[in-house]
Design an enzyme around this catalytic site. Structure first.
Site, short mmCIF file in Angstrom:
data_model
loop_
_atom_site.label_atom_id
_atom_site.label_comp_id
_atom_site.label_asym_id
_atom_site.label_seq_id
_atom_site.Cartn_x
_atom_site.Cartn_y
_atom_site.Cartn_z
N ASP A 25 0.83 -1.20 0.00
CA ASP A 25 0.00 0.00 0.00
C ASP A 25 0.87 1.25 0.00
OD1 ASP A 25 -2.67 1.34 0.48
OD2 ASP A 25 -1.62 1.99 2.28
N GLU A 78 13.69 -14.00 -0.39
CA GLU A 78 14.20 -15.03 0.52
C GLU A 78 13.32 -16.29 0.45
OE1 GLU A 78 14.35 -13.42 4.43
OE2 GLU A 78 15.66 -11.74 3.87
#
Length: 547
Positions: free
Chosen positions: A219, A273
């Protein structure tokens, strides 16, 4: 007759990838759910995660590949959950973490991914971080938020304005300073220049990624940092008496600061990751800044959300030109995406009309790139008036009279005829009695020519045809009320011909093949040998002879 051939992906049948190294999100259809408005399961009038889980089969039949949920975190819900009080939990009104785990498992069991809304720009003023920060100038978390001294005369330190009206600075009497809030005073901005803040948000991401979330929509991704010197914004030369007060100044000091791109790179490294994760991002950047959000030298957002078609005039030349301008602005290797509906913008059927909503569905699901569908648009939901006394949107409550309320685009879905519309047994959080019964799921599921049925046919066709997922694109015509373009791959080709007008037309476009999908009944399987006549508000997809 411009051309784009995005990527080298293979078709992704059934929402899966043909090759293990191909990103799933290139082939996916995303579906945004405003969590409070999808389905209530406990009668409190508020949509929740168990409610969404009860509708997973609907999502599977619709043919979506990924669901993006608006915030589900603990929150006072002053701004639809974008005022977060805890980044690593689920609000009890949504069902808590146990309900989240069940929903995630149910979606994954049907091959549907789950993307959460990440709100890194600010928190609720009830977040423990801010409670500490505001307690003392010497608190270790003081610098986790943007604090400044007042100017002489107890004035704000600069002219920055909140998007919801008034100064963007709120005075804190206990410490004699003020804090910055780009949105509500109850939504203090985090200080992203502080590495401890960034590390804390990174850990919040890892919490959900370890839990199995497939990515995030970031956002306010372009406004994470402000001018470090707190300089004034320049005047907006277009400001007049009809302009909402928050637009009095141009946001050159608070939007799209260069340092923000580095912070997005950090978010991407955290996502990377974990395998097969995606980052979408809410950005409102000029086209010349678009490459920076994708990554200029280092990866950032996979999909900076492209809202340009929400505001473009619905004319063939304007739409065709907007599509091409966006494609031309993409850096090498970047992937396009398209948004036609949003919880912040008028409904597709509300701004284009019910007839053109069918044409818009074809456009969304046949342009090159990743389509993002807003829940309810597949039913043709209109903009539903909400009385001022029932308003929940801060824009309407703080800036009445400017037509800024987003409540009409956020009312609950109607699943069945009758009181409550199958959404709730209680009083809905926003009044939903204005949703026409023609827009309810139960009725449209019985109608093979409904808008819902059209969306299902489109997602099924898209899943079957690599041309629509990863094929080349060329605009053929954008005049005379008609937008037409070609999609092709590996010797096979489709022509998409859309009538954006209320008049019958026969476009000057040679076309030979078979109609494989049409917005009007009875045309599928029709042979085309020359020009293809179109009724008002009609669109067709033609499988071209010889590719």
């Amino acid at each position: 007759m411009e051309q784009l051939t995005p990527g080298h992906a293979e078709v992704c049948p059934g929402g899966t990838r043909a090759r293990p190294d191909e990103p799933w999100w290139r082939c996916a259809v995303f579906y945004q759910i405003l969590t409070p408005s999808f389905q209530d399961s406990d009668g409190d009038g508020f949509g929740d995660l168990d409610g969404i889980r009860s509708r997973v089969d609907y999502l599977a039949r619709l043919g979506v590949d990924a669901v993006w949920l608006t915030p589900i975190y603990p929150s006072p819900l002053l701004d639809a959950g974008y005022d977060v009080a805890d980044f690593t939990d689920v609000d009890p009104r949504f069902g808590g973490l146990a309900a989240f785990d069940l929903l995630l498992a149910a979606l994954h069991a049907r091959g549907i991914r789950l993307v959460l809304d990440l709100v890194p720009n600010h928190t609720s003023d009830r977040h423990p971080w801010f409670q500490e920060s505001r307690s003392s100038r010497h608190n270790p978390k003081r610098d986790w938020y943007v604090w400044a001294d007042l100017a002489p005369g107890d004035l704000p330190p600069n002219n920055w304005l909140s998007r919801f009206g008034g100064s963007a600075w709120a005075r804190e009497p206990a410490t004699g300073q003020c804090y910055y809030h780009a949105f509500l005073p109850e939504q203090p901005d985090l200080n992203w220049r502080n590495p401890e803040v960034r590390a804390a948000l990174h850990e919040a991401m890892r919490f959900w990624l370890r839990r199995g979330v497939d990515g995030f929509r970031v956002d306010a991704a372009g406004v994470l940092a402000e001018d470090g010197a707190l300089r004034d914004e320049p005047p907006n030369p277009d400001f007049d008496g009809d302009t909402p007060p928050p637009e009095r100044f141009r946001r050159t000091r608070t939007d799209s600061q260069p340092v923000t791109l580095g912070y997005l790179s950090e978010l991407r490294r955290v996502a990377d990751e974990f395998p097969d994760r995606v980052l979408l991002g809410e950005v409102d950047a000029a086209l010349d800044k678009l490459p920076g959000f994708y990554g200029d030298g280092e990866p950032r957002l996979h999909l900076p959300l492209n809202y340009r078609l929400l505001d473009v005039p619905w004319k063939p030349h304007a739409v065709g030109r907007a599509v091409q301008a966006f494609l031309d602005a993409l850096p090498e290797g970047a992937w396009p995406d398209w948004v036609l509906g949003s919880h912040d913008k008028p409904r597709v059927a509300g701004r284009l009309g019910a007839d053109q909503a069918r044409v818009a569905a074809v456009l969304l699901l046949t342009l090159p790139g990743t389509p993002i569908l807003y829940a309810g648009d597949e039913l043709g939901m209109p903009n539903v008036p909400v009385p001022p006394e029932r308003s929940r949107d801060p824009f309407e409550r703080r800036l009445p009279g400017y037509g800024l309320s987003r409540d009409p685009y956020r009312v609950p879905l109607r699943w069945a005829p009758g009181v409550g519309g199958g959404f709730t047994q209680g009083e809905p959080w926003l009044p939903a009695d204005g949703v026409p019964e023609a827009c309810c799921v139960a009725r449209q599921e019985e109608d093979p020519e409904s808008l819902l049925a059209l969306y299902r046919r489109l997602t099924a066709l898209r899943r079957l045809r690599p041309e629509l997922q990863v094929g080349g694109y060329r605009r053929l015509l954008s005049e005379g009320g008609v937008l037409a373009y070609a999609r092709w791959r590996d010797g096979a080709g489709l022509l998409v011909v859309l009538n954006l007008s209320a008049s019958a037309v026969t476009p000057a476009l040679a076309c030979r093949g078979e109609i494989v999908l049409g917005t009007a009944p009875g045309r599928e399987g029709e042979r085309v040998d020359g020009r293809v006549p179109l009724a008002p508000h009609e669109g067709v997809i033609v499988e071209a002879d010889g590719g």
